[in-house]
Design a protein around this motif. Sequence first.
Motif, PDB file in Angstrom:
ATOM      1  N   THR A   1      28.767  43.888  47.776  1.00  8.95           N
ATOM      2  CA  THR A   1      30.060  43.541  48.373  1.00  8.95           C
ATOM      3  C   THR A   1      31.358  43.420  47.122  1.00  8.95           C
ATOM      4  OG1 THR A   1      29.741  41.189  48.353  1.00  8.95           O
ATOM      5  CG2 THR A   1      29.999  42.531  50.507  1.00  8.95           C
TER       6      THR A   1
ATOM      7  N   LEU B   1      35.174  42.902  45.357  1.00  9.93           N
ATOM      8  CA  LEU B   1      36.549  42.645  45.594  1.00  9.93           C
ATOM      9  C   LEU B   1      37.313  43.752  45.881  1.00  9.93           C
ATOM     10  CD1 LEU B   1      38.746  40.536  45.445  1.00  9.93           C
ATOM     11  CD2 LEU B   1      38.761  40.653  42.749  1.00  9.93           C
TER      12      LEU B   1
ATOM     13  N   SER C   1      40.380  44.539  45.064  1.00  5.51           N
ATOM     14  CA  SER C   1      41.337  44.747  44.268  1.00  5.51           C
ATOM     15  C   SER C   1      40.453  45.364  42.923  1.00  5.51           C
ATOM     16  CB  SER C   1      42.017  43.625  43.713  1.00  5.51           C
ATOM     17  OG  SER C   1      41.367  42.526  43.517  1.00  5.51           O
TER      18      SER C   1
ATOM     19  N   PHE D   1      41.079  48.887  41.447  1.00  2.00           N
ATOM     20  CA  PHE D   1      41.426  49.179  39.954  1.00  2.00           C
ATOM     21  C   PHE D   1      40.548  50.173  39.412  1.00  2.00           C
ATOM     22  CE2 PHE D   1      42.193  47.912  35.572  1.00  2.00           C
ATOM     23  CZ  PHE D   1      40.869  48.018  35.159  1.00  2.00           C
TER      24      PHE D   1
ATOM     25  N   ARG E   1      31.393  34.621  42.715  1.00  2.30           N
ATOM     26  CA  ARG E   1      31.695  35.890  43.937  1.00  2.30           C
ATOM     27  C   ARG E   1      31.360  35.225  45.161  1.00  2.30           C
ATOM     28  NH1 ARG E   1      32.501  41.113  43.718  1.00  2.30           N
ATOM     29  NH2 ARG E   1      31.630  41.701  41.812  1.00  2.30           N
TER      30      ARG E   1
ATOM     31  N   GLU F   1      34.291  37.300  51.744  1.00  3.11           N
ATOM     32  CA  GLU F   1      32.903  37.713  51.223  1.00  3.11           C
ATOM     33  C   GLU F   1      33.380  39.003  50.139  1.00  3.11           C
ATOM     34  OE1 GLU F   1      33.363  37.284  54.174  1.00  3.11           O
ATOM     35  OE2 GLU F   1      31.472  36.288  55.256  1.00  3.11           O
ATOM     36  N   GLY F   2      32.978  38.532  48.895  1.00  4.87           N
ATOM     37  CA  GLY F   2      33.172  39.753  48.211  1.00  4.87           C
ATOM     38  C   GLY F   2      34.130  39.425  47.086  1.00  4.87           C
ATOM     39  N   ASP F   3      35.174  38.393  47.379  1.00  4.20           N
ATOM     40  CA  ASP F   3      36.334  38.194  46.597  1.00  4.20           C
ATOM     41  C   ASP F   3      35.541  37.248  45.434  1.00  4.20           C
ATOM     42  OD1 ASP F   3      38.614  37.143  49.027  1.00  4.20           O
ATOM     43  OD2 ASP F   3      37.924  39.027  48.329  1.00  4.20           O
ATOM     44  N   LEU F   4      36.427  37.575  44.169  1.00  9.27           N
ATOM     45  CA  LEU F   4      35.957  36.853  42.885  1.00  9.27           C
ATOM     46  C   LEU F   4      36.985  35.586  43.080  1.00  9.27           C
ATOM     47  CD1 LEU F   4      35.242  39.648  40.627  1.00  9.27           C
ATOM     48  CD2 LEU F   4      33.562  38.065  41.067  1.00  9.27           C
TER      49      LEU F   4
ATOM     50  N   LEU G   1      40.768  36.243  41.895  1.00  8.35           N
ATOM     51  CA  LEU G   1      41.246  37.286  40.839  1.00  8.35           C
ATOM     52  C   LEU G   1      41.630  38.538  41.409  1.00  8.35           C
ATOM     53  CD1 LEU G   1      38.144  36.347  38.567  1.00  8.35           C
ATOM     54  CD2 LEU G   1      40.354  35.651  38.169  1.00  8.35           C
ATOM     55  N   GLY G   2      42.632  39.334  40.720  1.00  9.97           N
ATOM     56  CA  GLY G   2      42.908  40.403  41.158  1.00  9.97           C
ATOM     57  C   GLY G   2      42.145  41.617  40.596  1.00  9.97           C
ATOM     58  N   GLN G   3      42.912  42.563  40.188  1.00  5.41           N
ATOM     59  CA  GLN G   3      42.232  43.712  39.514  1.00  5.41           C
ATOM     60  C   GLN G   3      41.844  43.480  38.067  1.00  5.41           C
ATOM     61  OE1 GLN G   3      44.140  47.759  39.984  1.00  5.41           O
ATOM     62  NE2 GLN G   3      45.983  46.794  40.827  1.00  5.41           N
ATOM     63  N   GLY G   4      40.449  43.999  37.880  1.00  7.48           N
ATOM     64  CA  GLY G   4      39.993  43.864  36.770  1.00  7.48           C
ATOM     65  C   GLY G   4      38.594  44.360  36.818  1.00  7.48           C
TER      66      GLY G   4
ATOM     67  N   LEU H   1      34.286  43.038  36.129  1.00 12.53           N
ATOM     68  CA  LEU H   1      33.553  42.063  35.776  1.00 12.53           C
ATOM     69  C   LEU H   1      32.082  42.498  35.173  1.00 12.53           C
ATOM     70  CD1 LEU H   1      32.918  38.923  36.923  1.00 12.53           C
ATOM     71  CD2 LEU H   1      31.415  40.174  38.462  1.00 12.53           C
TER      72      LEU H   1
ATOM     73  N   THR I   1      47.122  39.635  46.112  1.00 17.87           N
ATOM     74  CA  THR I   1      46.706  40.262  44.803  1.00 17.87           C
ATOM     75  C   THR I   1      47.467  41.336  44.587  1.00 17.87           C
ATOM     76  OG1 THR I   1      45.050  41.250  46.185  1.00 17.87           O
ATOM     77  CG2 THR I   1      44.159  39.466  44.837  1.00 17.87           C
TER      78      THR I   1
END
Lengths: 291, 260
Positions: A5, A7, A9, A13, B54, B104-107, B133-136, B138, B188
Amino acid sequence: AKTFTLLQSEAVFWNGKDLEDLRVDGRGCEDYRCAEVETDVVSNTSGSARVKLGHTDILVGVKAEMGTPKLEKPDEGYLEFFVDCSANATPEFEGRGGEELGTEIANTLYRVFSSESSVDLKSLCINPREHCWVLYVDVLLLECGGNLFDAISIAVKAALFNTRIPKVRVLEDEEGSKEIELSDDPYDCIRLNVDDVPCIVTLSKIGYRHVVDATLQEEACSLASLLISVTSKGALTSMKKVGKGSLDPESIFEMMEMGKRVGKSLHIALQKILDEEESLGTSRQKVGFLG
Amino acid sequence: MRIIFRPRGHGTYVEEEKLIASVAGAVERVNKLVCVRALKTRYNGEVGDIVVGRITEVQQKRWKVETNSRLDSVLLLSSMNLPGGELRRRSAEDELAMRDYLQEGDLISAEVQSVFSDGAVSLHTRSLKYGKLGQGVLVQVSPSLVKRQKTHFHDLPCGASVILGNNGFIWIYPTPEQKDEEAGGFTTNLEPVPLSDREVISRLRNCIVALVTQNLMLFDTSILYCYEASLSHQIKDILKPEVMEEIVLETRQRLLDLEG
């Protein structure tokens, strides 16, 4: 395969609309990751190869055994593919978890090699209708880092290049019964011509672009992929679409063209490495598994 | 040294009358206590650490967060900032709307509030600098390679920002233009990031991977020096073994010059 999974965004990106030819690790859409190919790594096989493409690690062993030709093709030998997804690769392959993926990969390999021109099967025949060479190709997935099919096909081609089949002579005595004599010299063998063996190129559709050699994260972002097998001359031998998303017919055409381009350069690069290894001969230092 | 009797802790074994540690790493001595901090390890939470995690599960009144530790970390609903920075008691409606905040899956970036007795970590985002957290991009590394510093949020002069989570999760993102947005916010920004920023971020990501492969500690200076050393190469070439060695050698040299 593994569920990943991300995010939303993050996915945007990397792979949103209007993005130029730049992926997360700096590669362009048609670039492969750094690959390592080594042949003759397993001593008790007729031929073997190990390919490391990024985090994907594949080991292929080819064993040549004598068998009876198939009824519909009495003067040809044949290839059998077995794929084992080792539990070392990811925890999901524990127990019987990797069976489904293994069967899918094996079936894809059968399709890819179903074309008559891929391997000269007539050269594998010893005695029409009675004896022939059967090449058992065993693929072992050691680590899953995305783009399994490409890595496996490269490893299979390298292993077939490395395969040495013992030379045999058929002796017929007066009663008509045939005897097969194996040559005494262990280095007396025949090699396969792998010039027309195809390699699989997987093109994943991510957003509005098509990328080659997707990593695990990129595969998670991609809804649909096209697997095409290309020979060194740029001929397509098979095509398969995977993934739950849909592909536009125009995209398919673009992907095919890209695949042929990438496939040709892949073959050139692979052949160069194989020839280099070959020229070093027995003086080559093997890295194997401890390097 | 002959050992007659010695109480031994976890991760040791006796061979030929010698006490041997079963992990490789850096040795720390405190009086008579000898510890080996392993190089490859799971994250062990300490209060006050910054982590990037996450979300794996949304449960009643809390989220389960994956932080590369032995047990999933916990983010309680009461430890989470509400949008707009309100301070109020969490109601039943907040509970039902949890999924609108984090799925689920969000940072998220968060700080360790406390550690449970079994080692599980409890997180909080009670500051505007933490949150979703938004675009970027990991990058996951071993926690032992992240140097402990005063601050883990860095705005690098090369044009990107980085969060060095103590748990080994490194988050690289484009530097936001306005600094005083409600950064702990949940909306976001999905606007496309310009190519120049994305190139900087890709390069930083590859530099971090190079530093990690050569086992160099990660902190803002080492990352910056590595970035500068890599400018002469193309971004995708940084991951080639020869180029990696060269760049990290240069970084190591500069860091030594800095110290001495």
